[in-house]
Design an enzyme around this catalytic site. Structure first.
Site, PDB file in Angstrom:
ATOM      1  N   LYS A 277       0.849  -1.194   0.000  1.00 52.62           N
ATOM      2  CA  LYS A 277       0.000   0.000   0.000  1.00 52.62           C
ATOM      3  C   LYS A 277       0.881   1.239   0.000  1.00 52.62           C
ATOM      4  O   LYS A 277       1.875   1.316   0.725  1.00 52.62           O
ATOM      5  CB  LYS A 277      -0.906   0.018   1.243  1.00 52.62           C
ATOM      6  CG  LYS A 277      -2.033  -0.998   1.197  1.00 52.62           C
ATOM      7  CD  LYS A 277      -3.017  -0.818   2.336  1.00 52.62           C
ATOM      8  CE  LYS A 277      -3.943   0.353   2.080  1.00 52.62           C
ATOM      9  NZ  LYS A 277      -5.061   0.402   3.058  1.00 52.62           N
ATOM     10  N   GLU A 362     -18.538  -8.248  10.690  1.00 49.71           N
ATOM     11  CA  GLU A 362     -19.511  -7.554  11.528  1.00 49.71           C
ATOM     12  C   GLU A 362     -20.483  -8.508  12.217  1.00 49.71           C
ATOM     13  O   GLU A 362     -20.849  -8.307  13.385  1.00 49.71           O
ATOM     14  CB  GLU A 362     -20.298  -6.537  10.691  1.00 49.71           C
ATOM     15  CG  GLU A 362     -19.476  -5.383  10.156  1.00 49.71           C
ATOM     16  CD  GLU A 362     -18.796  -5.677   8.822  1.00 49.71           C
ATOM     17  OE1 GLU A 362     -18.148  -4.772   8.280  1.00 49.71           O
ATOM     18  OE2 GLU A 362     -18.914  -6.831   8.333  1.00 49.71           O
ATOM     19  N   ARG A 390     -24.776  -4.811   8.030  1.00 48.09           N
ATOM     20  CA  ARG A 390     -24.332  -6.148   7.650  1.00 48.09           C
ATOM     21  C   ARG A 390     -24.550  -7.169   8.776  1.00 48.09           C
ATOM     22  O   ARG A 390     -24.366  -8.361   8.570  1.00 48.09           O
ATOM     23  CB  ARG A 390     -22.853  -6.113   7.252  1.00 48.09           C
ATOM     24  CG  ARG A 390     -22.524  -5.005   6.271  1.00 48.09           C
ATOM     25  CD  ARG A 390     -21.118  -5.108   5.761  1.00 48.09           C
ATOM     26  NE  ARG A 390     -21.019  -6.137   4.735  1.00 48.09           N
ATOM     27  CZ  ARG A 390     -19.886  -6.481   4.127  1.00 48.09           C
ATOM     28  NH1 ARG A 390     -18.755  -5.898   4.477  1.00 48.09           N
ATOM     29  NH2 ARG A 390     -19.863  -7.402   3.200  1.00 48.09           N
TER      30      ARG A 390
END
Length: 583
Positions: A277, A362, A390
């Site tokens: 990244k 979640e 979710r």
């Protein structure tokens, strides 16, 4: 003219020679850094997939071949190469480009995303549809190692391996969380395992040994043992995928060669690439979390921390969490991979044994909290409003129906601006209010946010405190753990003819409006239970002042579901009650 200036579509990209792709990658990375530093948006993730994006569009015939990006925050290089280069200055702005792939924006955006771990399911659906329709095309899902932590990704892998559809999953491993094996040996093995010679030998050997089951099983085990020693793909192979990699995701020549080899292999395939990244911008490489999503900044000096002196609601929650944890050892902090965004960094340092990051899961986060609550602990789940969606079943079935004391600290409630509809917390008020046993609060300022968190934590049942992104009106917070009376609002301004019933952060603006129209203002505080006594009191006050009352409307920024109090009094001529919801 630079190579990038000549490219307005992947068709232009495919006119380049393989030797020109490395130069293009440098130009694309430079353009991306300059563009995002001016407009703001997602940076580090896009910098990490420059070569991968080029290779995918170079090898595959997009948009006929379906390319699905998981989450989508890494899609800026994709947008630049697919005809939207000149519009990048408008990204995440009104009437501008969306910050994520969006189907009605471009044919190259094959699936609208914003939440994680959906790419494999979507791409598998597209692969099935192509076969059903008799259309020859590839379906490619690009998923990060973080998104692979969600159960939905493995549900899709399990199904895809069973079906045997022609699907390619590209695992973008940008944190070495699966394997650090990058180098000459792993690159060599990837080339070997994806080569036509190896595939032909493997498939031919299976056919040759099929009449001899013991020999076939021996050969299979020998192959798996060999591959298990040099590549970390055993899990994916067991799920029914041909595994390739890991390979260097910043070697565009290697990516192109490997993708071309894989293209000729039928069935489900997984290519594991290692990327970094922030690649190419040193500050982003060193601090990828900080440079994940950025506002405008000068690349030469990097992001400068701004100290406004006003705490964000997230910072208020962070301070409260540490103070409450110090006062009550039963408190447990849980987050689904949002430690920084939800304000749990300090808590994780001070109370590491009571901190649980469950990754992008979640559903698991809420049921984990429910299990803890069953045993006398007091879990606090810090979660964005959009991600709470979710885990709706777990909230109802595992927490609310059992009336368990789990506190939801819901960040980014309401509209979130540039992130768009996939990240807006527009629905929590509606979907929470109908759940039994729930107590739901919305603070009007920072001090009230802290009081509501203490109130919810003290309850012996499920509670939610939902607060918006950013700062409030700047009200100072105390370090105490005071609570509020359940279901009680307050009148904060007396006026005539009209009453504004305010839920949450619009209070400051409502008070300004009230000064202009001489209105009464009530800070309702609780969305559930609703303070019906206060509403009846306001009705009586307005009736006395104006000789009647008219319950007029509810201001809800796009939502028109009437609140409970509409049935309390019949409409009469005179003053008005106006409800204001922050959603």
């Amino acid at each position: 003219m630079s190579l990038l200036e000549q490219i307005n579509s992947p068709a232009d990209l495919r006119k380049l020679s393989p030797q020109q792709l490395s130069t293009l990658a440098l130009e694309l990375r430079s353009f991306l850094l300059d563009s995002v530093s001016r407009s703001g948006g997602h940076l580090a993730s896009g910098l990490g997939v420059v070569e991968l994006t080029i290779a995918l569009h170079y090898v595959f015939q997009t948009p006929n071949d379906r390319l699905v990006w998981d989450v989508g925050h890494q899609c800026y290089p994709h947008k630049i190469l697919t005809g939207r280069k000149n519009a990048m200055a408008s990204i995440r702005q009104e009437d501008g480009l969306a910050g994520f792939p969006k189907r009605d924006e471009s044919d190259y955006d094959t699936f609208g995303v914003g939440h994680s771990s959906t790419s494999i399911s979507a791409a598998l659906g597209m692969a099935i549809a192509s076969r059903k329709k008799g259309e020859k095309r590839n379906a490619i899902a690009v998923i990060g190692d973080g998104a692979m932590t969600a159960g939905m990704a493995f549900e899709a892998l399990n199904h895809a391996g069973d079906l045997g559809e022609n699907l390619l999953v590209v695992l973008n491993d940008n944190d070495m969380s699966i394997s650090p094996n990058v180098g000459g040996l792993s690159n060599y093995m990837a080339r070997v395992l994806s080569s036509r010679l190896y595939v032909t030998m493997r498939e031919g050997g299976k056919q040759l040994l099929k009449p001899l089951p013991p020999m076939q099983e021996l050969a299979k085990r020998a192959e798996e043992h060999m591959k298990g020693m040099v590549v970390p793909g055993t899990l994916f192979e067991e799920l029914g995928f041909h595994y390739y990699g890991p390979i260097d995701g910043h070697n565009v020549d290697l990516l192109v060669k490997t993708l071309k080899n894989i293209q000729s292999v039928s069935g489900p395939k997984l290519l594991h690439v290692i990327t970094r990244k922030g690649k190419g911008y040193e500050r982003a490489e060193e601090e990828p979390v900080r440079y994940h999503g950025v506002s405008q900044f000068d690349p030469s000096i990097g992001i400068q921390k701004k100290n406004t002196g006003v705490k964000t609601y997230t910072e208020v929650f962070s301070d409260w969490l540490c103070d409450q944890a110090a006062a009550d050892e039963r408190l447990i902090g849980i987050t689904p991979a949002m430690r920084e965004g939800s304000g749990l960094v300090e808590f994780s340092k001070r109370f590491p044994k009571r901190y649980f990051d469950v990754a992008i899961a979640e559903q698991h986060a809420l049921t984990l909290a429910a299990g803890m609550a069953c045993e006398g602990l007091k879990p606090v789940v810090a979660i964005y409003s959009t991600f709470l969606q979710r885990a709706y079943d777990q909230l109802i079935h595992d927490i609310a129906l059992q009336n368990l004391p789990v506190l939801l600290a819901i960040d980014r409630a309401g509209l979130v601006g540039p992130d768009g509809p996939t990240h807006a917390g527009s629905f929590d008020l509606s979907f929470l209010r109908c759940i039994p046993n729930m107590t739901i609060m919305a603070p009007a300022d920072e001090a009230e946010c802290r009081q509501m968190l203490s109130t919810g934590f003290a309850l012996d049942g499920p509670a939610a405190v939902r607060y918006p992104r950013g700062t409030g009106p700047g009200v100072a917070t105390a370090n105490n753990l005071e609570t509020l009376a359940i279901g009680k609002g307050e009148i904060v301004r007396q006026g005539k003819d009209c009453a504004l019933l305010v839920f949450g952060s619009p209070l400051a603006e409502a008070l300004k409006v009230a000064e202009e129209i001489n209105a009464t203002v009530a800070n309702m505080r609780f969305i559930k239970p609703l303070d019906t006594n206060l509403i009846e009191e306001l009705v009586e006050i307005l009736a006395e002042e104006s000789g009647g009352v008219r319950i007029e409307r509810i201001i809800s920024r796009g939502h028109s579901s009437p609140p409970d109090f509409w049935h309390l009094k019949q409409d009469r001529d005179g003053g008005s009650l106006v409800g204001m919801l922050d959603c």
